[in-house]
Design a protein around this motif. Structure first.
Motif, PDB file in Angstrom:
ATOM      1  N   ASP A  49     -26.749 -64.739  13.966  1.00  0.00           N
ATOM      2  CA  ASP A  49     -25.461 -64.058  14.102  1.00  0.00           C
ATOM      3  C   ASP A  49     -25.534 -62.658  13.504  1.00  0.00           C
ATOM      4  OD1 ASP A  49     -23.930 -66.481  15.012  1.00  0.00           O
ATOM      5  OD2 ASP A  49     -24.581 -67.195  13.045  1.00  0.00           O
ATOM      6  N   GLU A  50     -26.231 -62.561  12.361  1.00  0.00           N
ATOM      7  CA  GLU A  50     -26.290 -61.301  11.619  1.00  0.00           C
ATOM      8  C   GLU A  50     -27.721 -61.034  11.166  1.00  0.00           C
ATOM      9  OE1 GLU A  50     -21.776 -61.716   9.716  1.00  0.00           O
ATOM     10  OE2 GLU A  50     -23.539 -62.035   8.437  1.00  0.00           O
ATOM     11  N   ALA A  51     -27.978 -59.769  10.852  1.00  0.00           N
ATOM     12  CA  ALA A  51     -29.293 -59.384  10.349  1.00  0.00           C
ATOM     13  C   ALA A  51     -29.135 -58.439   9.171  1.00  0.00           C
ATOM     14  CB  ALA A  51     -30.130 -58.729  11.442  1.00  0.00           C
ATOM     15  N   ILE A  52     -30.026 -58.593   8.217  1.00  0.00           N
ATOM     16  CA  ILE A  52     -30.135 -57.672   7.086  1.00  0.00           C
ATOM     17  C   ILE A  52     -31.511 -57.026   7.180  1.00  0.00           C
ATOM     18  CG2 ILE A  52     -30.323 -57.489   4.573  1.00  0.00           C
ATOM     19  CD1 ILE A  52     -28.375 -59.857   4.395  1.00  0.00           C
ATOM     20  N   VAL A  53     -31.548 -55.710   7.166  1.00  0.00           N
ATOM     21  CA  VAL A  53     -32.806 -54.974   7.261  1.00  0.00           C
ATOM     22  C   VAL A  53     -33.222 -54.525   5.866  1.00  0.00           C
ATOM     23  CG1 VAL A  53     -33.959 -52.946   8.224  1.00  0.00           C
ATOM     24  CG2 VAL A  53     -32.307 -54.220   9.613  1.00  0.00           C
ATOM     25  N   VAL A  54     -34.451 -54.866   5.492  1.00  0.00           N
ATOM     26  CA  VAL A  54     -34.971 -54.503   4.174  1.00  0.00           C
ATOM     27  C   VAL A  54     -35.944 -53.337   4.328  1.00  0.00           C
ATOM     28  CG1 VAL A  54     -36.184 -55.323   2.112  1.00  0.00           C
ATOM     29  CG2 VAL A  54     -34.763 -56.909   3.443  1.00  0.00           C
ATOM     30  N   THR A  55     -35.757 -52.309   3.503  1.00  0.00           N
ATOM     31  CA  THR A  55     -36.642 -51.152   3.563  1.00  0.00           C
ATOM     32  C   THR A  55     -36.821 -50.559   2.174  1.00  0.00           C
ATOM     33  OG1 THR A  55     -37.079 -49.088   4.785  1.00  0.00           O
ATOM     34  CG2 THR A  55     -34.819 -49.433   4.008  1.00  0.00           C
ATOM     35  N   ASN A  56     -37.669 -49.573   2.081  1.00  0.00           N
ATOM     36  CA  ASN A  56     -37.939 -48.854   0.829  1.00  0.00           C
ATOM     37  C   ASN A  56     -37.582 -47.380   0.989  1.00  0.00           C
ATOM     38  OD1 ASN A  56     -41.028 -50.735   0.573  1.00  0.00           O
ATOM     39  ND2 ASN A  56     -39.027 -51.285  -0.219  1.00  0.00           N
ATOM     40  N   PRO A  57     -37.394 -46.660  -0.116  1.00  0.00           N
ATOM     41  CA  PRO A  57     -36.976 -45.258  -0.020  1.00  0.00           C
ATOM     42  C   PRO A  57     -38.130 -44.290   0.250  1.00  0.00           C
ATOM     43  CG  PRO A  57     -37.061 -45.900  -2.318  1.00  0.00           C
ATOM     44  CD  PRO A  57     -37.366 -47.140  -1.523  1.00  0.00           C
TER      45      PRO A  57
END
Length: 233
Positions: free
Chosen positions: A132-140
């Motif tokens: 249903d939903e997504a969380i995107v993980v990233t770095n700066p």
């Protein structure tokens, strides 16, 4: 109704699995009924993070060797887990079956947190299409943010609502791209700002979620705030 949340990243080393584990554990600590699924058919890591050498894993279910209920384990932290197991067969052989496994989880918990593969291949797409939903993980940093932009586009093309970005491993040195710039580049809300924290590696070493083993660490506090945000959202 069960809500499926995919935790995704287009680049390795961003802390995607750490985010999935600690978000799931934090929601569980808030009284939510949560299952953490290792949907990484290429290089599964949930078992490594949580010290689970499970006799039955996701691949066994996909192959039809075992029932889904046989692959759901209770971790000492209280978290329910469906680990994956290492398999040398191509993940593409099981991508279509993965979607049906996710459907079988409907009604078995309030929330399913699915840790996806660190790529944008068919296994990740199967997770996104079923979420249903997504969380995107990233770095700066620029390479990670560029991959996050691609990941957001693909997630939305799969019909998953990207509820926000977890900006992980923030060092606050001059090499970090500022949070406001990351937000502008990705055009998505930054729902968590997680600092670089040595306690993360310590938690992996002792095979427990950070929020369970080091509840007062800097990163742990941020993961719990993220869970509060989603729980109240």
């Amino acid at each position: 109704m069960t809500k499926f949340i995919a935790v995704v990243s287009g680049k390795g080393g961003t802390g995607k699995t750490t985010t999935a584990v600690n978000l799931a554990a934090s929601l569980n600590n808030l009284g939510r009924d949560v299952i953490l699924l290792d949907g990484n058919l290429t290089t599964p890591n949930i078992g490594i993070h949580l010290g689970m050498d499970a006799p039955v894993g996701l691949y066994d279910i996909l192959k039809g060797k075992n029932n889904l209920s046989e692959a759901i384990y209770l971790h000492p932290s209280g978290l329910m887990i469906i680990p994956s197991n290492v398999n040398l067969e191509p993940a593409s052989n099981y991508n279509k079956k993965l979607s049906s496994i996710l459907l079988d989880l409907v009604g078995k918990s309030e929330i399913v947190i699915a840790d996806s593969a660190t790529n944008l291949g068919e296994d990740t797409l199967s997770i996104l299409k079923s979420s249903d939903e997504a969380i995107v993980v990233t770095n700066p940093n620029l390479p990670a943010i560029t991959d996050a932009l691609k990941t957001i586009k693909i997630a939305e093309d799969c019909g998953s609502v990207v509820i926000g970005v977890v900006l992980n491993r923030i060092t606050n040195n001059r090499l970090d791209i500022p949070v406001k710039d990351v937000k502008n580049m990705l055009d998505k809300p930054i729902i968590a700002e997680i600092p670089e924290d040595k306690k993360v590696q310590e938690s992996i070493l002792i095979r427990h979620p950070l929020v369970y083993s080091h509840p007062n660490s800097a990163a742990s506090i941020k993961f719990k705030r993220l869970a509060d945000l989603l729980n109240n959202g």
